[in-house]
Design an enzyme around this catalytic site. Structure first.
Site, PDB file in Angstrom:
ATOM      1  N   PRO A 246      32.402 -69.366 102.299  1.00 21.70           N
ATOM      2  CA  PRO A 246      31.230 -69.839 103.052  1.00 21.70           C
ATOM      3  C   PRO A 246      29.963 -69.556 102.262  1.00 21.70           C
ATOM      4  O   PRO A 246      29.507 -68.416 102.188  1.00 21.70           O
ATOM      5  CB  PRO A 246      31.290 -69.031 104.346  1.00 21.70           C
ATOM      6  N   ASP A 418      27.851 -65.711  98.808  1.00 20.57           N
ATOM      7  CA  ASP A 418      29.046 -65.650  99.648  1.00 20.57           C
ATOM      8  C   ASP A 418      28.645 -64.951 100.943  1.00 20.57           C
ATOM      9  O   ASP A 418      28.368 -63.746 100.944  1.00 20.57           O
ATOM     10  CB  ASP A 418      30.147 -64.881  98.928  1.00 20.57           C
ATOM     11  N   HIS A 419      28.618 -65.707 102.056  1.00 19.20           N
ATOM     12  CA  HIS A 419      28.113 -65.165 103.315  1.00 19.20           C
ATOM     13  C   HIS A 419      29.013 -64.073 103.890  1.00 19.20           C
ATOM     14  O   HIS A 419      28.616 -63.334 104.789  1.00 19.20           O
ATOM     15  CB  HIS A 419      27.939 -66.293 104.342  1.00 19.20           C
ATOM     16  N   ARG A 420      30.229 -63.959 103.382  1.00 20.48           N
ATOM     17  CA  ARG A 420      31.110 -62.883 103.830  1.00 20.48           C
ATOM     18  C   ARG A 420      30.606 -61.529 103.341  1.00 20.48           C
ATOM     19  O   ARG A 420      30.944 -60.484 103.921  1.00 20.48           O
ATOM     20  CB  ARG A 420      32.541 -63.112 103.340  1.00 20.48           C
ATOM     21  N   ILE A 421      29.807 -61.544 102.253  1.00 17.41           N
ATOM     22  CA  ILE A 421      29.309 -60.308 101.650  1.00 17.41           C
ATOM     23  C   ILE A 421      27.806 -60.169 101.821  1.00 17.41           C
ATOM     24  O   ILE A 421      27.299 -59.092 102.152  1.00 17.41           O
ATOM     25  CB  ILE A 421      29.663 -60.263 100.152  1.00 17.41           C
TER      26      ILE A 421
END
Length: 446
Positions: A246, A418-421
């Site tokens: 994402p 990276d929107h997860r991070i």
């Protein structure tokens, strides 16, 4: 006892290797550690070394052939040693009998004498063979005799992966091609010779009066170029990135006026102090990462790894595609050192002479297309990294400073995150720090 020479995993992501050149001939004496061949990996051209002493008794892969990691490519032994059993099963990894689910082929070695990654180990399973394309029927008016077919064999047709792919692309039936490789194995040159034969090059009959001529698939109408090892891994890695990650993007425009002044002052001190705008930006990004470890991170699936050291990857364009050499501990190095390392790494990357430790281990990457006149672009994250910065061209612009219009040197940077991070605010704070460093570059040399 004979020593098997396998296609080794010469880089962490290597799954297939192309035998570019044999450095030893059959019958040559070799010692452990002697280079016996050159292999094109997904990153560079590297040496394949002998893992035993003796004589190179047999070369089982031809120059130009690409084979999976773990494939037997040669045999080292004594002059009078019987190696028939080893040679007889050497072609098994490249000759699965039918397009069934992948299974370990008879004779495929289960262990490589060299290091291999988990991904490389998976390639020791034989790929399913593609069904041979049916030969196109000759026109009724053709006077060209049918090409002779090879005598029936007791087993499946032996062919290299590259030969099968080329045969499919050119519409050739492997059963009608005579192999010139080891044990009659069909290799690249056999397919090329068959494609160039009069039968293969026969053209479709001319259209009758009143008919519309349709485009043909004659080889003269197009050019197929097999993928290089580096292009294969680029396609795989980018497919793993842009789909499942994402990603969001943050763009800033930075003032380079003081950077240009500092560069001019450094150049006046001597050629050894001359640096480019890209060198300054690399240093600034590295320092900003050291202050924001939440950006200098990797995604681990069930964890996030925050790095205490900054190893900066820089994308370099080569004739075969992109490769990302790494400047280790970039935040601790001066701009002149970064400039020297960046030039040397880029030069060796284009020559395909990088060592594995020089293109692995990056914690964050940078891509610069400014030299091509690109104003702004978005780069694709290099997994498992958390982000990548894309640098556009520096150019003079009219901007408002203290209520007045002035001309300033400006550059646009876009960070893919990276929107997860990385959350939006985290990325924004990192770019604020980067702006402060670039627009006040003396902070980089204190």
């Amino acid at each position: 006892m004979a020593t098997k020479v396998f296609m080794e995993a010469l880089s962490p992501t290597m799954e297939e290797g192309k035998l570019v050149k044999w450095l030893k001939n059959e019958g040559d004496a070799v010692k452990t550690g002697d280079p016996i061949g050159e292999v094109e990996t997904d990153k560079a051209i590297m040496e394949l070394v002998a893992r035993g002493d003796g004589i190179l008794r047999k070369r089982l892969v031809n120059e130009g052939d690409a084979v999976p990691v773990g494939t037997l490519v040669g045999v080292i032994g004594t002059a009078d040693e019987n190696i028939d059993a080893l040679v007889g099963g050497s072609a098994a990894p490249a000759a699965a009998a039918a397009p069934a689910p992948a299974a370990v082929a008879p004779g495929t070695p289960q262990e490589s004498t060299g290091p291999k990654s988990d991904a490389a180990a998976a390639t020791m399973v034989a790929p399913p063979a593609e069904a041979p394309a049916p030969a196109a029927p000759a026109p009724a008016t053709s006077a060209v005799p049918a090409a002779p077919t090879s005598a029936p064999s007791s087993g499946p047709t032996r062919s290299s992966p590259l030969a099968r792919r080329l045969a499919t692309e050119k519409g050739l039936d492997l059963g009608s091609v005579q192999g010139s490789g080891p044990n009659g194995r069909i290799i690249k040159r056999d397919i090329e010779a068959a494609a160039a034969s009069p039968q293969a090059g026969a053209t479709a009959p001319a259209p009758q009066p009143g008919q519309v001529a349709r485009p043909s698939d004659s080889p003269a109408d197009f050019k197929d170029v097999p993928l290089t090892q580096i292009r294969k891994i680029i396609a795989k890695r980018l497919g793993e990135s842009i789909g499942p990650i994402p990603t969001f993007y943050l763009t800033v425009e930075l003032d380079l006026t003081r950077v240009m002044e500092m560069r001019a002052a450094m150049a006046d001190l001597g050629a050894e102090f001359k640096v480019s705008v890209n060198d300054v930006l690399l240093k600034a990004i590295a320092v900003a990462l050291s202050q924001h470890p939440e950006v200098n991170a990797h995604w681990g699936g069930d964890h996030i790894r925050y790095h205490n050291r900054v190893h900066l990857g820089m994308a370099v364009a080569t004739d075969d595609g992109l490769i990302v050499p790494v400047i280790w501990d970039a935040n601790t190095k001066g701009m002149s050192v970064i400039s020297k390392e960046a030039k040397e790494l880029a030069k060796r990357a284009r020559e395909r002479k990088l060592k594995p430790e020089e293109f692995t281990g990056s914690t964050f990457s940078v891509s610069n297309l400014g030299m091509f006149g690109i104003d702004q672009f978005t780069a694709i994250i290099n997994p498992p990294e958390a982000a990548i910065i894309a640098i556009g061209t520096g150019e003079e612009k009219v901007v408002v400073v203290n209520g007045e219009q002035v001309i300033r040197q400006r550059v646009r940077l876009t960070m893919s995150c990276d929107h997860r991070i990385i959350d939006g605010a985290v990325g924004a704070k990192f770019l604020q720090t980067l702006r402060r460093l670039v627009e006040n570059p003396l902070m980089l040399v204190y």
